[in-house]
Scaffold this active site. Structure first.
Site, PDB file in Angstrom:
ATOM      1  N   LYS A  69      -0.383   4.587  -1.309  1.00  0.00           N
ATOM      2  CA  LYS A  69      -1.321   5.452  -0.579  1.00  0.00           C
ATOM      3  C   LYS A  69      -0.633   6.719  -0.076  1.00  0.00           C
ATOM      4  O   LYS A  69      -1.306   7.686   0.293  1.00  0.00           O
ATOM      5  CB  LYS A  69      -1.963   4.693   0.583  1.00  0.00           C
ATOM      6  N   HIS A 122      -3.965   3.804  -5.949  1.00  0.00           N
ATOM      7  CA  HIS A 122      -2.810   3.630  -5.065  1.00  0.00           C
ATOM      8  C   HIS A 122      -1.922   2.461  -5.482  1.00  0.00           C
ATOM      9  O   HIS A 122      -0.705   2.503  -5.284  1.00  0.00           O
ATOM     10  CB  HIS A 122      -3.252   3.468  -3.605  1.00  0.00           C
ATOM     11  N   ASP A 130       0.816  -1.225   0.000  1.00  0.00           N
ATOM     12  CA  ASP A 130       0.000   0.000   0.000  1.00  0.00           C
ATOM     13  C   ASP A 130       0.844   1.266   0.000  1.00  0.00           C
ATOM     14  O   ASP A 130       0.335   2.346   0.327  1.00  0.00           O
ATOM     15  CB  ASP A 130      -0.925   0.018   1.225  1.00  0.00           C
ATOM     16  N   HIS A 157      -2.327  -6.356  -6.329  1.00  0.00           N
ATOM     17  CA  HIS A 157      -2.860  -6.977  -5.118  1.00  0.00           C
ATOM     18  C   HIS A 157      -4.359  -6.765  -4.929  1.00  0.00           C
ATOM     19  O   HIS A 157      -4.960  -7.379  -4.039  1.00  0.00           O
ATOM     20  CB  HIS A 157      -2.087  -6.501  -3.871  1.00  0.00           C
TER      21      HIS A 157
END
Length: 351
Positions: free
Chosen positions: A175, A200, A172, A225
């Site tokens: 982000k 993201h 992540d 993902h």
């Protein structure tokens, strides 16, 4: 001497040895629990039904003695907090316009990887109370640990497991490029805000793709993902045959940690509710081998958990049925309640 876990052939298992992991049959049913001292009869029965190897606690020389303090809950909590602060710094550097500092990232990866045998501490850390406004940092660290133990349960080698730690930690990272007012918005995102949030994974890929210390497989897993086996995910709409194993593992770890955490826009679900949704609501969405490996292993760590029932009573989980993991048998006082057959009693809260 230090106690470590080692997989050994069933023919080398001796009476008096203690199991280091739960042993399942091909249908996912438990044959023998973790931390059970074996006798000759049990070993022969395991042989007769086709068990070829099992994890056993073995004494080894003190050269790996650092494991003793790594496995201590107190030491684990201390190191978890240190890793969390480093993860926060990693994100904030990028938010401030900097680049991914790979040396700092590798420090976190090494710290997580040394806990590869700390399953109980890892599961406990997933269940802890988290600061809602720092959700992304907790989530990144937790997903890295979950990816690690899933990789171990899939019997991957140490190179792949360490890659999974890094992929999970960075999944992540994109982000950091999403505006904070969108990332931490307490209400439902607008259509345009959601479209920005979904970018993201692409932002993350762009941050890592040209970094020589991050493999192509890890970079691709960061990008994909949120893809699903049936092609319903994003950003590319890929089907399962186009996704690598790292991506499939991150997806399972990501969903489990996200659903068991309080978010700015929703309260967390109990682990048992999440088991139900993952076991019965993810057909065609999650890779079945990765998912079943995860569920068959992680659920065993919730045996002995305290739960509050919708009747207001407090009970202890004593058995989890592999065919219906969300509805365990709960002991309340001297009574045993099978929530899978009760039309009235259900688990309300994980304590």
């Amino acid at each position: 001497m230090a106690i470590v876990k080692k997989f050994i052939p069933i023919d080398e298992v001796k009476a008096g040895m203690k199991t280091a992991e739960v042993v399942f049959n091909n249908n996912g049913n438990v044959l023998i629990w973790e931390d059970v001292v074996l006798d000759e009869l049990t070993i022969e029965r395991l042989k007769s039904i086709g068990v070829r190897e099992m994890a056993i606690h073995i004494e080894q020389p003190q050269e790996i003695s650092r494991r003793a303090y790594v496995d201590s809950p107190e030491r684990f909590k201390l190191e978890y907090t240190l890793d969390l602060n480093k993860t926060k710094k990693m994100f904030q550097t990028i938010i401030s316009g900097g680049n991914l500092e790979i040396e700092e990232t590798d420090t976190i990866v090494e710290s997580v990887f040394q806990k590869v045998d700390s399953n109980r501490n890892i599961i406990d850390s997933i269940n802890q109370v988290r600061s809602i406004d720092e959700y992304t940092y907790y989530h990144s660290l937790n997903v890295s640990m979950l990816c690690m133990i899933i990789g171990k349960w899939l019997r991957l080698d140490s190179v792949h497991i360490k890659n999974l730690v890094k992929a999970g930690l960075l999944h992540d990272i994109g982000k950091a490029k999403v505006p904070l007012e969108i990332l931490n918005k307490p209400g439902k995102l607008t259509e345009s805000e959601f479209a920005e949030m979904k970018k993201h994974s692409e932002y993350g890929y762009l941050l890592v793709k040209n970094n020589g210390s991050i493999s192509t497989e890890i970079a691709r897993a960061i990008l994909t993902h949120h893809e699903k086996e049936d092609g319903s995910g994003y950003p590319l709409g890929l089907t399962g045959d186009k996704l690598n194993l790292y991506s499939k593992i991150i997806t399972v770890a990501d969903i489990f940690d996200a659903m068991t955490a309080n978010r700015v826009y929703k309260r967390k679900d109990t682990p048992f509710k999440v088991f139900e949704l993952m076991q019965h609501g993810s057909f065609g969405v999650l890779d079945p081998i990765v998912l079943n490996t995860f569920l068959n292993n992680v659920t065993t760590y919730y045996i002995g958990s305290q739960v509050r029932l919708n009747t207001g009573e407090i009970g202890i989980v004593v058995f989890i049925n592999s065919s219906n993991m969300s509805k365990p048998v709960v002991k309340v006082g001297e009574r045993y309640i099978d929530t899978s057959i009760s039309n009235i009693v259900r688990i309300e809260e994980f304590i």
